[in-house]
Design a protein around this motif. Structure first.
Motif, PDB file in Angstrom:
ATOM      1  N   SER A 243      25.877   8.420  41.930  1.00 38.74           N
ATOM      2  CA  SER A 243      26.243   7.142  42.088  1.00 38.74           C
ATOM      3  C   SER A 243      26.087   6.670  43.402  1.00 38.74           C
ATOM      4  O   SER A 243      26.534   7.362  44.396  1.00 38.74           O
ATOM      5  CB  SER A 243      27.493   6.803  41.330  1.00 38.74           C
ATOM      6  OG  SER A 243      27.882   5.437  41.636  1.00 38.74           O
ATOM      7  N   PRO A 244      25.221   5.427  43.932  1.00 36.42           N
ATOM      8  CA  PRO A 244      25.241   4.878  45.124  1.00 36.42           C
ATOM      9  C   PRO A 244      26.485   4.454  45.680  1.00 36.42           C
ATOM     10  O   PRO A 244      26.722   4.261  46.740  1.00 36.42           O
ATOM     11  CB  PRO A 244      24.279   3.708  44.921  1.00 36.42           C
ATOM     12  CG  PRO A 244      24.235   3.333  43.646  1.00 36.42           C
ATOM     13  CD  PRO A 244      24.539   4.536  42.794  1.00 36.42           C
ATOM     14  N   TYR A 245      27.506   4.106  44.806  1.00 32.39           N
ATOM     15  CA  TYR A 245      28.759   3.586  44.891  1.00 32.39           C
ATOM     16  C   TYR A 245      29.723   4.787  45.183  1.00 32.39           C
ATOM     17  O   TYR A 245      30.986   4.535  45.257  1.00 32.39           O
ATOM     18  CB  TYR A 245      29.383   2.717  43.908  1.00 32.39           C
ATOM     19  CG  TYR A 245      28.143   1.636  43.673  1.00 32.39           C
ATOM     20  CD1 TYR A 245      27.811   0.486  44.615  1.00 32.39           C
ATOM     21  CD2 TYR A 245      27.460   1.575  42.501  1.00 32.39           C
ATOM     22  CE1 TYR A 245      27.031  -0.395  44.405  1.00 32.39           C
ATOM     23  CE2 TYR A 245      26.608   0.704  42.241  1.00 32.39           C
ATOM     24  CZ  TYR A 245      26.315  -0.329  43.030  1.00 32.39           C
ATOM     25  OH  TYR A 245      25.274  -1.440  42.623  1.00 32.39           O
ATOM     26  N   LEU A 246      29.477   5.927  44.994  1.00 32.51           N
ATOM     27  CA  LEU A 246      30.755   7.109  45.307  1.00 32.51           C
ATOM     28  C   LEU A 246      31.446   7.005  46.383  1.00 32.51           C
ATOM     29  O   LEU A 246      32.374   7.021  46.394  1.00 32.51           O
ATOM     30  CB  LEU A 246      29.485   8.452  45.295  1.00 32.51           C
ATOM     31  CG  LEU A 246      30.655   9.693  45.384  1.00 32.51           C
ATOM     32  CD1 LEU A 246      31.320   9.753  44.180  1.00 32.51           C
ATOM     33  CD2 LEU A 246      29.826  10.803  45.623  1.00 32.51           C
TER      34      LEU A 246
ATOM     35  N   GLY B 220      35.801   4.015  34.522  1.00 38.66           N
ATOM     36  CA  GLY B 220      36.169   4.680  35.872  1.00 38.66           C
ATOM     37  C   GLY B 220      36.909   5.863  35.861  1.00 38.66           C
ATOM     38  O   GLY B 220      37.547   6.156  36.595  1.00 38.66           O
TER      39      GLY B 220
ATOM     40  N   ASN C  37      36.772   6.114  48.641  1.00 41.13           N
ATOM     41  CA  ASN C  37      37.503   5.783  49.723  1.00 41.13           C
ATOM     42  C   ASN C  37      38.318   4.441  49.451  1.00 41.13           C
ATOM     43  O   ASN C  37      38.909   3.734  50.358  1.00 41.13           O
ATOM     44  CB  ASN C  37      36.853   5.753  51.035  1.00 41.13           C
ATOM     45  CG  ASN C  37      36.317   6.864  51.481  1.00 41.13           C
ATOM     46  OD1 ASN C  37      36.799   7.834  51.697  1.00 41.13           O
ATOM     47  ND2 ASN C  37      34.887   7.072  51.696  1.00 41.13           N
ATOM     48  N   GLY C  38      38.152   4.101  48.145  1.00 38.77           N
ATOM     49  CA  GLY C  38      38.686   2.489  47.773  1.00 38.77           C
ATOM     50  C   GLY C  38      40.184   2.713  47.502  1.00 38.77           C
ATOM     51  O   GLY C  38      40.814   3.748  47.697  1.00 38.77           O
TER      52      GLY C  38
ATOM     53  N   VAL D 252      33.620   9.970  37.937  1.00 37.49           N
ATOM     54  CA  VAL D 252      32.484   9.305  38.950  1.00 37.49           C
ATOM     55  C   VAL D 252      31.276  10.234  38.913  1.00 37.49           C
ATOM     56  O   VAL D 252      31.352  11.505  39.052  1.00 37.49           O
ATOM     57  CB  VAL D 252      33.139   9.327  40.212  1.00 37.49           C
ATOM     58  CG1 VAL D 252      31.984   8.778  41.509  1.00 37.49           C
ATOM     59  CG2 VAL D 252      34.447   8.555  40.515  1.00 37.49           C
TER      60      VAL D 252
ATOM     61  N   SER E 204      32.257   4.282  47.971  1.00 41.22           N
ATOM     62  CA  SER E 204      33.379   3.296  48.050  1.00 41.22           C
ATOM     63  C   SER E 204      34.233   3.435  46.976  1.00 41.22           C
ATOM     64  O   SER E 204      35.491   3.206  47.350  1.00 41.22           O
ATOM     65  CB  SER E 204      32.613   1.934  47.668  1.00 41.22           C
ATOM     66  OG  SER E 204      31.923   2.100  46.483  1.00 41.22           O
ATOM     67  N   VAL E 205      34.041   4.183  46.100  1.00 41.81           N
ATOM     68  CA  VAL E 205      35.012   4.533  45.083  1.00 41.81           C
ATOM     69  C   VAL E 205      36.070   5.788  45.596  1.00 41.81           C
ATOM     70  O   VAL E 205      37.263   5.608  45.411  1.00 41.81           O
ATOM     71  CB  VAL E 205      34.457   5.214  43.664  1.00 41.81           C
ATOM     72  CG1 VAL E 205      35.569   5.689  42.940  1.00 41.81           C
ATOM     73  CG2 VAL E 205      33.426   3.986  43.028  1.00 41.81           C
TER      74      VAL E 205
ATOM     75  N   LYS F   1      43.221   5.825  46.792  1.00 33.52           N
ATOM     76  CA  LYS F   1      42.662   7.134  47.601  1.00 33.52           C
ATOM     77  C   LYS F   1      43.688   8.172  47.721  1.00 33.52           C
ATOM     78  O   LYS F   1      43.525   9.202  47.943  1.00 33.52           O
ATOM     79  CB  LYS F   1      41.745   6.656  48.676  1.00 33.52           C
ATOM     80  CG  LYS F   1      42.408   6.191  50.090  1.00 33.52           C
ATOM     81  CD  LYS F   1      41.580   6.305  51.095  1.00 33.52           C
ATOM     82  CE  LYS F   1      42.164   5.508  52.411  1.00 33.52           C
ATOM     83  NZ  LYS F   1      41.262   5.493  53.525  1.00 33.52           N
TER      84      LYS F   1
END
Length: 447
Positions: A265-268, A258, A273-274, A261, A270-271, A277
């Motif tokens: 990435s389809p998880y961009l 990690g 704003n996770g 990024v 969520s990463v 942040k």
């Protein structure tokens, strides 16, 4: 020079250790900035009145750095009390921790800690809690960029402190986070009492006592790795010189998963704003250089009397919007800068007679806000220079900058031998012979 004088009498092994540390960019002049030799943050502690058990003081931080400012989430100022002082009340700022005030049975003080930490109040604070130059969320602009907004102040009522110039003691061990580490503060020194002019300009009052504290910045203390890098290109060479690999770190998902990024990435979302942040730790887009900021200098066009450069600043940090950003560039042709498009410009002349350094920043409400990583995470402008025939050349990397700073931090340049170079003389000769041969052949064929 003092650093090297101190080596006298040391053993050979000790000198070897010193050279090794120097190779790691740890040197005696780390806090000295040649482009802003007098830059510092000066803290003035003005006692404006005495109280039954102490005094009321106004504390003001002046940013005398030309291009380094304090960014969100702002400054945190700390110190150690000399005696058993407490803060009864504050305006324009607040202590982050009240501490143990159990010995006060009624009306506990605002802060009883031996080592208080003070932060600025936020914009929109009620007027009865404000003083002049407060309540900007701890953001202080640089002196050259916005000279009317380079100070921040708060007022505090101090108890158990002494009630005269002879009994009061200045605080010790000042610390300044802006917002992270990087500043080293000297001791409080008694200075000439400050004078204050009333709003109507008809009366001048004077502080009972004034202490001055000077804080200087070191990029080495602020972060262990660089924060920006420079890439280069030109119209006369197809080579694009990228930022050096691993300039600000390396992609290493084995030992540091990690660490960056991928923008595809389809998880961009969520990463980004996770958890974390709001952290100051950068969340970087995966690149070869792994820097939050890249500055690209492109030599674009060559005219008879002028030449043109395009500058692009790209933000690869998903956690940071840069407001009031600035760029400092050193190049010998800045004394012949003719026009700049969509950026503000101010010459910096640390050596008075030499005009080779420029400070560039965005136009207010247009491009003074550099968005976080993504499609809108860049700003750009073009510069038009007039040629000085006695010095102008495209040879040997002359057209590229000598030094680049972003928000006061020195950016890593590519190695000089990698710069885009002019086609060599042999190529030009071979090209000329080929053109002559084709022209001659054409002439004979159509004769």
């Amino acid at each position: 020079m003092d650093c090297f004088r101190s080596l006298a009498g040391f053993s050979v092994s000790a000198i070897a250790v010193f050279i090794f540390l120097s190779s790691l960019q740890f040197n005696c002049t780390e806090a000295y900035d040649a482009l802003d030799p007098n830059g510092n943050i000066t803290i003035k502690w003005d006692i404006i009145s005495w109280t039954p058990d102490g005094y009321v003081a106004v504390v003001t931080m002046y940013n005398f750095q030309q291009y380094r400012h304090i960014t969100p989430p702002g400054w945190t100022l700390g110190w150690t009390w000399a005696k058993k002082e407490v803060i009864w009340s504050m305006m324009g700022g607040q202590a982050t921790d009240q501490g143990d005030c159990s010995r006060y049975k009624t009306s506990p003080p605002h802060c009883c800690k031996k080592t208080p930490s003070i932060v600025d109040l936020l914009p929109g604070t009620p007027y009865n809690q404000q003083i002049a130059n407060c309540c900007k969320g701890g953001v202080i602009n640089s002196w050259a960029q916005e000279p009317n907004n380079y100070a921040s102040s708060f007022q505090l009522s101090v108890g158990a402190a002494g009630t005269s110039n002879k009994t009061v003691k200045p605080p010790k061990n000042f610390t300044l986070l802006a917002p992270g580490p990087g500043y080293t503060c000297g001791p409080a020194v008694v200075g000439k009492p400050s004078k204050f002019v009333t709003p109507d300009g008809r009366r001048v009052t004077q502080a009972m006592m004034t202490w001055n504290v000077t804080c200087t910045y070191s990029q080495f203390l602020a972060q262990k790795t660089p924060t920006c890098c420079v890439s280069l290109s030109s119209f006369y060479n197809d080579t694009i010189v990228p930022c050096p690999t691993c300039t600000c770190g390396c992609q290493n998902n084995d030992t540091n998963p990690g660490s960056c990024v991928n923008p595809n990435s389809p998880y961009l979302a969520s990463v980004v704003n996770g958890p974390g942040k709001n952290s100051l730790t950068p969340l970087i887009q995966c690149t070869r250089h792994m820097c939050p900021i890249r500055v690209h200098w492109h030599v674009k066009l060559n005219y008879k009397e002028y030449w043109r450069v395009k500058v692009t600043i790209t933000n690869f940090n998903y956690r940071m919007n840069y407001s009031q950003w600035n760029l400092v560039v050193q190049h010998p042709n800045f004394d012949n800068l003719t026009q700049i498009f969509s950026f503000n410009y101010k010459p910096l002349t640390p050596y008075s007679s030499i005009n080779d350094t420029a400070m560039l920043w965005g136009v207010k409400f247009y491009n003074d806000f550099l968005n976080q990583a993504g499609p809108l995470g860049n700003v750009q402008s073009e510069l038009l220079f007039r040629k000085d025939k006695s010095t102008f050349t495209f040879d040997k990397g002359w057209a590229f900058p000598r030094r680049v700073y972003f928000n006061g931090d020195n950016c890593v340049m590519p190695p000089p031998d990698a710069y885009p170079h002019l086609p060599n003389a042999g190529s030009r000769v071979r090209f000329s012979i080929l053109v002559f041969f084709i022209t001659s052949l054409t002439f004979f064929l159509f004769e």
